[in-house]
Write an enzyme that holds these catalytic residues in place. Structure first.
Site, PDB file in Angstrom:
ATOM      1  N   ARG A 125      23.141   5.043  -3.432  1.00 56.85           N
ATOM      2  CA  ARG A 125      23.005   5.335  -1.993  1.00 56.85           C
ATOM      3  C   ARG A 125      22.202   6.600  -1.692  1.00 56.85           C
ATOM      4  NH1 ARG A 125      28.424   3.955  -2.271  1.00 56.85           N
ATOM      5  NH2 ARG A 125      28.777   1.767  -1.729  1.00 56.85           N
ATOM      6  N   LYS A 147       8.655   8.964   4.440  1.00 49.18           N
ATOM      7  CA  LYS A 147       8.489   7.502   4.469  1.00 49.18           C
ATOM      8  C   LYS A 147       8.343   6.999   3.032  1.00 49.18           C
ATOM      9  CE  LYS A 147       6.351   6.758   8.994  1.00 49.18           C
ATOM     10  NZ  LYS A 147       5.148   6.279   9.716  1.00 49.18           N
ATOM     11  N   GLU A 189      -7.827  11.545   5.885  1.00 50.24           N
ATOM     12  CA  GLU A 189      -6.542  11.944   6.471  1.00 50.24           C
ATOM     13  C   GLU A 189      -6.572  13.416   6.898  1.00 50.24           C
ATOM     14  OE1 GLU A 189      -4.417   9.691   7.209  1.00 50.24           O
ATOM     15  OE2 GLU A 189      -4.745   8.034   5.808  1.00 50.24           O
ATOM     16  N   LYS A 231       1.441  18.241   9.644  1.00 47.12           N
ATOM     17  CA  LYS A 231       2.336  17.095   9.463  1.00 47.12           C
ATOM     18  C   LYS A 231       3.799  17.550   9.551  1.00 47.12           C
ATOM     19  CE  LYS A 231       3.495  12.857   7.270  1.00 47.12           C
ATOM     20  NZ  LYS A 231       3.149  11.732   6.429  1.00 47.12           N
ATOM     21  N   GLU A 241       9.643   8.570  14.014  1.00 44.53           N
ATOM     22  CA  GLU A 241       8.516   7.977  14.756  1.00 44.53           C
ATOM     23  C   GLU A 241       8.953   7.266  16.035  1.00 44.53           C
ATOM     24  OE1 GLU A 241       5.333   6.393  12.277  1.00 44.53           O
ATOM     25  OE2 GLU A 241       4.641   5.177  13.948  1.00 44.53           O
ATOM     26  N   ARG A 245       5.093  11.253  16.295  1.00 43.76           N
ATOM     27  CA  ARG A 245       4.641  10.926  14.936  1.00 43.76           C
ATOM     28  C   ARG A 245       3.596   9.810  14.951  1.00 43.76           C
ATOM     29  NH1 ARG A 245       8.221  10.878   9.327  1.00 43.76           N
ATOM     30  NH2 ARG A 245       6.474  10.301   7.980  1.00 43.76           N
ATOM     31  N   ASN A 249      -1.269   7.972  13.344  1.00 44.58           N
ATOM     32  CA  ASN A 249      -1.922   6.679  13.107  1.00 44.58           C
ATOM     33  C   ASN A 249      -3.327   6.616  13.694  1.00 44.58           C
ATOM     34  OD1 ASN A 249       0.350   5.617  11.760  1.00 44.58           O
ATOM     35  ND2 ASN A 249       1.353   5.243  13.716  1.00 44.58           N
ATOM     36  N   HIS A 252      -5.866   4.143  12.378  1.00 45.12           N
ATOM     37  CA  HIS A 252      -5.176   3.259  11.445  1.00 45.12           C
ATOM     38  C   HIS A 252      -5.087   1.813  11.932  1.00 45.12           C
ATOM     39  CE1 HIS A 252      -4.325   6.976   9.425  1.00 45.12           C
ATOM     40  NE2 HIS A 252      -3.576   6.399   8.510  1.00 45.12           N
ATOM     41  N   HIS A 256      -6.371  -0.665   9.393  1.00 42.31           N
ATOM     42  CA  HIS A 256      -5.554  -1.702   8.751  1.00 42.31           C
ATOM     43  C   HIS A 256      -6.218  -3.063   8.876  1.00 42.31           C
ATOM     44  CE1 HIS A 256      -1.710   0.938   9.143  1.00 42.31           C
ATOM     45  NE2 HIS A 256      -2.333   1.149   8.009  1.00 42.31           N
ATOM     46  N   HIS A 269      -7.861   2.709   1.647  1.00 44.24           N
ATOM     47  CA  HIS A 269      -7.228   3.000   2.929  1.00 44.24           C
ATOM     48  C   HIS A 269      -7.987   4.092   3.692  1.00 44.24           C
ATOM     49  CE1 HIS A 269      -4.019   3.639   5.804  1.00 44.24           C
ATOM     50  NE2 HIS A 269      -3.980   4.916   5.478  1.00 44.24           N
TER      51      HIS A 269
HETATM   52  P1  NAD Z   1      -2.902   5.699  -5.454  1.00 42.23           P
HETATM   53  O1  NAD Z   1      -1.554   6.209  -5.626  1.00 42.23           O
HETATM   54  O2  NAD Z   1      -3.181   4.285  -5.850  1.00 42.23           O
HETATM   55  O3  NAD Z   1      -3.916   6.659  -6.243  1.00 42.23           O
HETATM   56  C1  NAD Z   1      -5.285   6.347  -6.251  1.00 42.23           C
HETATM   57  C2  NAD Z   1      -5.833   6.267  -7.691  1.00 42.23           C
HETATM   58  O4  NAD Z   1      -5.971   7.573  -8.212  1.00 42.23           O
HETATM   59  C3  NAD Z   1      -4.902   5.535  -8.659  1.00 42.23           C
HETATM   60  O5  NAD Z   1      -5.678   4.829  -9.591  1.00 42.23           O
HETATM   61  C4  NAD Z   1      -4.164   6.687  -9.321  1.00 42.23           C
HETATM   62  O6  NAD Z   1      -3.596   6.364 -10.569  1.00 42.23           O
HETATM   63  C5  NAD Z   1      -5.294   7.683  -9.464  1.00 42.23           C
HETATM   64  N1  NAD Z   1      -4.890   9.075  -9.576  1.00 42.23           N
HETATM   65  C6  NAD Z   1      -3.870   9.697  -8.935  1.00 42.23           C
HETATM   66  N2  NAD Z   1      -3.928  11.011  -9.182  1.00 42.23           N
HETATM   67  C7  NAD Z   1      -4.984  11.216 -10.000  1.00 42.23           C
HETATM   68  C8  NAD Z   1      -5.550  12.373 -10.583  1.00 42.23           C
HETATM   69  N3  NAD Z   1      -5.091  13.581 -10.312  1.00 42.23           N
HETATM   70  N4  NAD Z   1      -6.616  12.216 -11.399  1.00 42.23           N
HETATM   71  C9  NAD Z   1      -7.137  10.973 -11.627  1.00 42.23           C
HETATM   72  N5  NAD Z   1      -6.661   9.852 -11.077  1.00 42.23           N
HETATM   73  C10 NAD Z   1      -5.588   9.976 -10.263  1.00 42.23           C
HETATM   74  O7  NAD Z   1      -3.427   5.842  -3.937  1.00 42.23           O
HETATM   75  P2  NAD Z   1      -3.201   6.959  -2.822  1.00 42.23           P
HETATM   76  O8  NAD Z   1      -4.420   6.906  -1.996  1.00 42.23           O
HETATM   77  O9  NAD Z   1      -2.770   8.247  -3.393  1.00 42.23           O
HETATM   78  O10 NAD Z   1      -1.982   6.394  -1.996  1.00 42.23           O
HETATM   79  C11 NAD Z   1      -2.050   5.158  -1.319  1.00 42.23           C
HETATM   80  C12 NAD Z   1      -0.639   4.683  -1.070  1.00 42.23           C
HETATM   81  O11 NAD Z   1       0.026   5.636  -0.251  1.00 42.23           O
HETATM   82  C13 NAD Z   1      -0.574   3.359  -0.336  1.00 42.23           C
HETATM   83  O12 NAD Z   1       0.368   2.544  -0.970  1.00 42.23           O
HETATM   84  C14 NAD Z   1      -0.105   3.736   1.062  1.00 42.23           C
HETATM   85  O13 NAD Z   1       0.654   2.718   1.661  1.00 42.23           O
HETATM   86  C15 NAD Z   1       0.725   4.954   0.768  1.00 42.23           C
HETATM   87  N6  NAD Z   1       0.858   5.889   1.907  1.00 42.23           N
HETATM   88  C16 NAD Z   1       2.102   6.294   2.237  1.00 42.23           C
HETATM   89  C17 NAD Z   1       2.281   7.196   3.267  1.00 42.23           C
HETATM   90  C18 NAD Z   1       3.653   7.699   3.592  1.00 42.23           C
HETATM   91  O14 NAD Z   1       3.815   8.394   4.604  1.00 42.23           O
HETATM   92  N7  NAD Z   1       4.646   7.417   2.763  1.00 42.23           N
HETATM   93  C19 NAD Z   1       1.171   7.706   3.958  1.00 42.23           C
HETATM   94  C20 NAD Z   1      -0.091   7.268   3.591  1.00 42.23           C
HETATM   95  C21 NAD Z   1      -0.250   6.359   2.548  1.00 42.23           C
HETATM   96  N1  GLY Z   2       1.383   8.499   7.309  1.00 45.76           N
HETATM   97  C1  GLY Z   2       1.966   8.417   8.597  1.00 45.76           C
HETATM   98  C2  GLY Z   2       3.324   9.018   8.687  1.00 45.76           C
HETATM   99  O1  GLY Z   2       3.793   9.618   7.755  1.00 45.76           O
HETATM  100  O2  GLY Z   2       3.961   8.879   9.694  1.00 45.76           O
END
Ligand code: NAD
Ligand code: GLY
Length: 376
Positions: A125, A147, A189, A231, A241, A245, A249, A252, A256, A269
């Site tokens: 939990r 999130k 971003e 943020k 949100e 918040r 977006n 976005h 998307h 993205h």
């Molecule tokens: P990712 O985690 O896939 O990383 C991108 C690539 O870079 C991957 O191949 C990873 O292994 C590589 N990588 C990571 N760090 C590295 C480093 N230091 N050196 C070399 N390679 C490295 O992608 P991302 O863009 O970091 O994240 C995208 C994800 O985040 C999506 O799933 C999206 O939905 C999510 N997201 C979540 C939130 C949230 O608020 N929780 C906000 C925005 C995006």
């Molecule tokens: N990435 C959008 C949020 O965290 O609300």
């Protein structure tokens, strides 16, 4: 000789009893003792992937000091942000005999952060999670704010929870190994924060975009810190949100739609958000809220960050349909984040379908080629 004192947090996300520090700096992964105030003597499961772990798992072991540390290394990629991989993290926690006072450390980009964070939210939990983001996108966005989620075959992030981390450690030095496309995607971003709420930061970005793309550590540290401050301010005011918040977006809803229609993985993205922010500015202009010079400022900065400034060649009606599927549709009306000025965004449900269609027609008359598929 006594060890050097651990660096102080750069800032705190203020959420009462669930407040947490964000550490931002160069070489933090080697800083034994950094997490002592937040983590106690917890047993730790580090969750990472087969791209990041070979680079940074050993320094993270140093960061974690004398604690019991086990590691789970998953395959790289968004395709693994699934319920199956979530179950694998839970299995590792059970098999390792981790208790409620244990901690999950997410070491990687947003994919690992979202997946490991969701496992921490659910195991017994809810146990502690420390986010160690290693992409620019994760350092400025996904690691902060709580999130967490995995994807469902029918849609992105459909299964998830709010679960604030116990701490975030953003080591700027990890960005040295990031592929260029991923760095640019993270810059989208960063630009977003300037556009929605900080005109001075936007001007700073315009002056320093070259240094950021050249990975100047001081410039990157400033961009990460200011993005996290903005943020943190929004999350502290509207954690779930219900209001403000949603400003995060910007770009976005357009983005998307581009990601979904171009095929996930073809456009990153951040690339889709780059084009989406230009479309948001163009829509704002068509509504009479923004002038031509301001739209050109947005377009120029997105281009200078190495991001696309228009969608790929897509059918306008397919774009409109995909946008209508977005989570931001409330009571049948599309809610968009638009601009009154660079640095001043707001949410509106007032944009007529004809205005959106005309904006997309203009943009799709000069589509950009799809960015290259190779990510490495
Ligand atoms: P990712 O985690 O896939 O990383 C991108 C690539 O870079 C991957 O191949 C990873 O292994 C590589 N990588 C990571 N760090 C590295 C480093 N230091 N050196 C070399 N390679 C490295 O992608 P991302 O863009 O970091 O994240 C995208 C994800 O985040 C999506 O799933 C999206 O939905 C999510 N997201 C979540 C939130 C949230 O608020 N929780 C906000 C925005 C995006
Ligand atoms: N990435 C959008 C949020 O965290 O609300």
């Amino acid at each position: 000789m006594s060890a050097a004192p651990a660096p102080a947090p750069a800032l705190e996300v203020a959420l009462g009893a669930r407040s947490y520090p964000i550490y931002i700096g160069d070489g933090l992964l080697g800083a034994t003792g950094l997490l002592d105030a937040t983590l106690g003597a917890a047993d730790v499961l580090v969750v990472s992937n087969d791209r990041v772990a070979p680079l940074y798992l050993e320094p993270v072991r140093t960061l974690l000091g004398a604690r019991r540390v086990e590691a789970l290394v998953l395959p790289d990629g968004e395709a693994h942000k699934t319920l199956e991989r979530f179950a694998q993290v839970i299995d590792a926690l059970v098999a390792g005999g981790f208790h409620r006072d244990a901690c999950v450390v997410a070491l990687g980009g947003g994919v690992i952060g979202d997946l490991a964070g969701f496992a921490a939210a659910c195991y017994q939990r809810g146990i502690a999670c420390v986010q160690i983001p290693t992409t620019l996108l994760a350092q400025v966005d996904s690691s902060v704010g709580g999130k967490t989620a995995v994807n469902h075959p029918r849609g992105k992030n459909l299964v998830g929870a709010f679960h604030q981390p116990a701490a975030v450690v953003a080591d700027i030095a990890t960005l040295d190994t990031l592929p260029e496309r991923e760095l640019a995607a993270g810059l989208a971003e960063v630009i977003k924060y300037g556009l929605i709420m900080d005109a001075a930061f936007l001007s700073w970005l315009e002056a320093n975009i070259g240094a950021l793309r050249a990975r100047d550590h001081a410039a990157l540290a400033h961009a990460v810190r200011r993005s996290c401050e903005l943020k943190a301010e929004i999350v502290a005011a509207d954690e779930r949100e219900h209001g403000r918040r949603a400003l995060l977006n910007l770009g976005h809803t357009f983005g998307h739609a581009i990601e979904a229609l171009a095929g996930y993985g073809h456009w990153l993205h951040g690339e889709a958000v780059g084009a989406g922010m230009v479309l948001a500015a163009q829509t704002s202009k068509r509504m009479g809220w923004l002038d031509t010079a301001a739209v050109e400022r947005v377009r120029a900065l997105v281009a200078a960050a190495g991001l696309p400034v228009a969608p790929p060649a897509l059918a306008r009606d397919a774009m409109l349909d995909a946008m209508a599927l977005d989570k931001k549709v409330v009571a049948g009306r599309l809610r968009l984040v638009l601009l009154r000025a660079p640095g001043n965004a707001f949410v509106t449900a007032e944009v007529p379908a004809a205005v959106l269609a005309a904006t997309l027609d203009d943009a799709l008359a000069y589509p950009v080629a799809a960015p290259p598929l190779a990510r490495r």
